[in-house]
Design a protein around this motif. Structure first.
Motif, PDB file in Angstrom:
ATOM      1  N   LEU A  58       0.839  -1.194   0.000  1.00  0.00           N
ATOM      2  CA  LEU A  58       0.000   0.000   0.000  1.00  0.00           C
ATOM      3  C   LEU A  58       0.875   1.245   0.000  1.00  0.00           C
ATOM      4  N   ASP A  59       0.536   2.177  -0.863  1.00  0.00           N
ATOM      5  CA  ASP A  59       1.289   3.415  -1.003  1.00  0.00           C
ATOM      6  C   ASP A  59       0.297   4.580  -1.045  1.00  0.00           C
ATOM      7  N   GLY A  64      -0.731  15.059   4.620  1.00  0.00           N
ATOM      8  CA  GLY A  64      -0.603  16.446   4.201  1.00  0.00           C
ATOM      9  C   GLY A  64      -0.683  16.624   2.695  1.00  0.00           C
ATOM     10  N   SER A  65      -0.726  15.508   1.955  1.00  0.00           N
ATOM     11  CA  SER A  65      -0.802  15.563   0.485  1.00  0.00           C
ATOM     12  C   SER A  65      -1.995  14.764  -0.033  1.00  0.00           C
ATOM     13  N   GLU A  66      -3.010  14.626   0.789  1.00  0.00           N
ATOM     14  CA  GLU A  66      -4.152  13.772   0.442  1.00  0.00           C
ATOM     15  C   GLU A  66      -4.859  14.207  -0.836  1.00  0.00           C
ATOM     16  N   PRO A  92      -0.513 -10.778   5.022  1.00  0.00           N
ATOM     17  CA  PRO A  92       0.445  -9.733   5.371  1.00  0.00           C
ATOM     18  C   PRO A  92       0.282  -8.494   4.499  1.00  0.00           C
ATOM     19  N   PHE A  93       0.889  -7.408   4.948  1.00  0.00           N
ATOM     20  CA  PHE A  93       0.879  -6.179   4.168  1.00  0.00           C
ATOM     21  C   PHE A  93       2.162  -5.406   4.422  1.00  0.00           C
ATOM     22  N   MET A  94       2.430  -4.483   3.504  1.00  0.00           N
ATOM     23  CA  MET A  94       3.522  -3.531   3.650  1.00  0.00           C
ATOM     24  C   MET A  94       2.988  -2.191   3.163  1.00  0.00           C
ATOM     25  N   LEU A  95       3.131  -1.171   4.003  1.00  0.00           N
ATOM     26  CA  LEU A  95       2.630   0.163   3.689  1.00  0.00           C
ATOM     27  C   LEU A  95       3.789   1.144   3.823  1.00  0.00           C
ATOM     28  N   PRO A 130      12.549  11.277   5.853  1.00  0.00           N
ATOM     29  CA  PRO A 130      12.208   9.978   6.442  1.00  0.00           C
ATOM     30  C   PRO A 130      10.822   9.506   6.008  1.00  0.00           C
ATOM     31  N   GLU A 131      10.728   8.211   5.786  1.00  0.00           N
ATOM     32  CA  GLU A 131       9.462   7.542   5.551  1.00  0.00           C
ATOM     33  C   GLU A 131       9.389   6.381   6.530  1.00  0.00           C
ATOM     34  N   ILE A 132       8.197   5.822   6.678  1.00  0.00           N
ATOM     35  CA  ILE A 132       8.073   4.628   7.502  1.00  0.00           C
ATOM     36  C   ILE A 132       7.514   3.484   6.662  1.00  0.00           C
ATOM     37  N   VAL A 133       8.055   2.309   6.940  1.00  0.00           N
ATOM     38  CA  VAL A 133       7.533   1.075   6.370  1.00  0.00           C
ATOM     39  C   VAL A 133       6.733   0.429   7.493  1.00  0.00           C
ATOM     40  N   VAL A 134       5.458   0.228   7.245  1.00  0.00           N
ATOM     41  CA  VAL A 134       4.547  -0.322   8.244  1.00  0.00           C
ATOM     42  C   VAL A 134       4.184  -1.735   7.806  1.00  0.00           C
ATOM     43  N   THR A 135       4.333  -2.689   8.730  1.00  0.00           N
ATOM     44  CA  THR A 135       3.966  -4.073   8.445  1.00  0.00           C
ATOM     45  C   THR A 135       3.251  -4.652   9.654  1.00  0.00           C
TER      46      THR A 135
END
Length: 153
Positions: A58-59, A64-66, A92-95, A130-135
């Motif tokens: 998911l990306d 703030g850029s919706e 599973p997922f990766m966001l 920075p970004e975050i990878v959420v799993t």
């Protein structure tokens, strides 16, 4: 116009070469054979394809850029809706999303890892952000953990 716009040189020729179109379409055809392309709202897509064997990548738009994807495509409240829906999926997922306090709070029930990437806007100087990878933690999906998914090996 006397300057570049969207990566196009307005004062010169195009990089598009019509003589390469045939081979390009042939290559695309071969790569997409057997692929299903969907155009669904994100929640409907997840509901349709959710299974233990499905890995969701998911990306969403960055916090703030919706509105960057258009009016009504993804709203700020959709981040919370997405987190709730992800807590209930079978596989599973990766966001990937920008690393701001709000996204860390909303997705805080999941495993979060910070990664650095570079943004370049309008041909300017790249900046590290920075970004975050959420799993989902392996304890949520012990059989189908993201780390063990065949598509990621």
């Amino acid at each position: 116009m006397a300057r570049r716009s969207f990566g196009v040189q307005t004062g010169g020729g195009s990089r598009f070469d019509v003589t390469r179109l045939g081979p390009l379409l042939e290559e695309i055809h071969d790569r997409l054979a057997g692929v299903t392309i969907e155009c669904l709202p994100w929640a409907e897509f997840i509901d349709r394809y959710d299974s233990r064997g499905t890995l969701f990548y998911l990306d969403p738009p960055y916090w703030g850029s919706e509105m960057d994807y258009g009016l009504g495509v993804f709203s700020r409240t959709d981040f919370s809706r997405l987190a709730l829906r992800l807590s209930r999926i079978s596989g599973p997922f990766m966001l990937l999303v920008n690393d701001v306090p709000q996204t860390r709070e909303i997705f805080g029930r999941f495993a979060i890892e910070q990664v650095m990437t570079q943004y370049t806007v309008a041909g300017g100087k790249p900046s590290d952000v920075p970004e975050i990878v959420v799993t989902a933690p392996a304890s949520v999906h012990p059989v189908a953990a993201v780390e063990d998914h065949p598509l990621l090996l």
